[in-house]
Design a protein around this motif. Structure first.
Motif, short mmCIF file in Angstrom:
data_model
loop_
_atom_site.label_atom_id
_atom_site.label_comp_id
_atom_site.label_asym_id
_atom_site.label_seq_id
_atom_site.Cartn_x
_atom_site.Cartn_y
_atom_site.Cartn_z
N ALA A 174 12.71 4.58 -10.13
CA ALA A 174 14.07 3.84 -9.43
C ALA A 174 13.47 3.13 -7.91
O ALA A 174 12.03 2.80 -8.26
N SER A 175 14.12 2.38 -7.35
CA SER A 175 13.73 2.00 -6.26
C SER A 175 14.07 2.94 -5.46
O SER A 175 15.49 3.63 -4.84
N TRP A 176 12.95 2.68 -4.07
CA TRP A 176 13.25 2.69 -3.20
C TRP A 176 13.67 2.04 -2.08
O TRP A 176 13.08 1.22 -2.00
N PRO A 225 6.61 2.45 3.58
CA PRO A 225 6.93 2.02 4.06
C PRO A 225 7.58 0.17 3.90
O PRO A 225 8.69 0.63 4.95
N LEU A 226 7.20 -0.13 2.64
CA LEU A 226 8.76 -0.66 2.42
C LEU A 226 9.12 -1.08 1.48
O LEU A 226 9.53 0.18 0.24
N LYS A 227 9.97 -2.11 0.69
CA LYS A 227 10.93 -1.76 -0.51
C LYS A 227 9.65 -1.83 -1.55
O LYS A 227 8.56 -2.39 -1.55
N ALA A 228 10.14 -0.49 -2.43
CA ALA A 228 9.34 -0.18 -3.62
C ALA A 228 9.98 0.08 -4.72
O ALA A 228 10.82 0.89 -4.46
N ARG A 229 9.41 0.38 -5.46
CA ARG A 229 9.77 0.93 -7.16
C ARG A 229 8.38 2.85 -7.33
O ARG A 229 7.87 2.39 -6.88
N ALA A 237 0.56 -1.27 -0.26
CA ALA A 237 0.24 0.25 -0.27
C ALA A 237 0.66 1.51 -0.21
O ALA A 237 2.08 1.68 1.13
N GLN A 238 0.50 1.86 -1.30
CA GLN A 238 0.95 3.33 -1.04
C GLN A 238 0.78 4.32 -0.04
O GLN A 238 -0.25 4.43 0.10
N PRO A 239 1.38 5.17 0.61
CA PRO A 239 1.41 6.09 1.49
C PRO A 239 0.41 7.27 0.15
O PRO A 239 0.28 6.92 -0.06
N VAL A 240 -0.87 7.21 1.22
CA VAL A 240 -1.49 8.47 0.33
C VAL A 240 -1.78 9.70 0.89
O VAL A 240 -1.45 9.94 2.12
#
Length: 322
Positions: free
Chosen positions: A277-279, A261-265, A224-227
């Motif tokens: 990018a990678s986060w 909150p997690l690894k994501a693109r 879930a992406q932050p809103v």
């Protein structure tokens, strides 16, 4: 509202023409194409409601009887309602696509992909449940189709009025109706599952350049992406020569709140250019370290020099480095 011309101008792609849905696109080189409810590229007023073809919805559910909506068996009525909730009211742009080699060939693949099929072009499948007599395809050539598509999608999302975005099933993802993901991987939270066949060996949704999957090795996309609202700002750590050589931006703990909150693109904009990018929040060790945005040495070196911290700002589709 956003016109087709707005998109081509923003992405710096020459507008080459328009055809009715089902007609061949004459462009035989790499390019981008935009499905619209208007044949006028300058039109900014779209339809308030989704022009659904109820017969096509029935055909899709016949082909994919195990499809679900929010984990429940899909019915024609529920699917029609969910698709309507994905329609940005008043926007003429329905779908933005790309072709890495031959635009005419790619659009022809789009035409001939049957509802529920995975290949040769399952991306943008919601277009196929619309009344095709109300659709046109606008197109233009570009050597960097992936970059142009990302720029167009960013411009579209930024232009959706807040009143229209709030009515969408996922207000944080004001994408064109039939675009289901942002460039880079973030998915629209639409709740639709199983409406195309699962991928099999040799299937390919698109013939375009793809993000370097090695850069995301071991990454699990955030569930879930932050809103967030556009315009929220935080700052990076001081940018060092070592950071530029590694193609990374370090994000202090106090600035992580605007990131997943997690690894994501993620998508990041630098000087009007858009990159995948990678986060990595780097919270999985014995102590929390600065988060890292890895965008690549070539891209970072093109836009950034060593010095103090840089401002990071949330946008409609990702983040902007100011």
């Amino acid at each position: 509202m956003t016109s087709v011309s707005d998109l081509f101008s923003f992405a710096d792609v020459p507008y080459a023409g328009v055809v009715s849905w089902g007609d061949a696109v004459p462009l035989v080189e790499a390019g981008v194409y935009v499905v619209s409810t208007s044949g006028n590229s300058d039109e900014r007023d779209g339809r308030p409601d989704c022009p659904l073809n109820l017969g096509a919805i029935d055909s899709l559910l016949d082909a994919r009887p195990r499809a679900t909506i929010d984990s429940r068996a899909a019915t024609p009525g529920d699917l029609a309602a969910r698709l309507q909730a994905m329609w940005p009211s008043g926007e003429p742009v329905v779908y933005i696509g790309l072709a890495g080699t031959n635009t005419r060939h790619r659009v022809n693949q789009f035409y001939r992909t049957t509802l529920g099929a995975r290949a040769p072009h399952a991306g943008g499948w919601p277009v196929k449940v619309l009344d095709s007599t109300s659709l046109w395809i606008h197109y233009g050539p570009t050597a960097d189709a992936a970059q142009a598509e990302a720029a167009m999608i960013h411009r579209f999302a930024k232009g959706v009025p807040h009143t229209a975005a709030r009515q969408l099933i996922d207000p944080t993802a004001p994408l064109p109706f039939a675009n289901l993901t942002f460039p880079g991987g973030r998915r629209k939270s639409h709740g639709l599952r199983g409406f195309t066949l699962p991928p099999s060996s040799g299937d390919s949704e698109r013939d375009a350049p793809q993000p370097d999957r090695k850069a995301f090795s071991g990454f699990r996309e955030a569930s879930a992406q932050p809103v967030l609202s556009a315009g929220m700002a935080r700052y990076t750590q001081n940018i060092t020569e070592s950071d530029i050589d590694k193609g990374q931006l370090r994000v202090p703990r106090a600035s992580k709140s605007i990131f997943p909150p997690l690894k994501a693109r993620i998508e990041i904009e630098m000087n009007g250019n858009f990159y995948t990018a990678s986060w990595d929040p780097r919270t999985d060790g014995s102590f929390e370290r600065s988060g890292v945005i890895r965008v690549g040495k070539a891209a970072l070196g093109k836009h950034i020099i060593a010095g103090g911290p840089r401002r990071l700002e949330t946008t409609a589709t990702g983040y902007k480095l100011a």
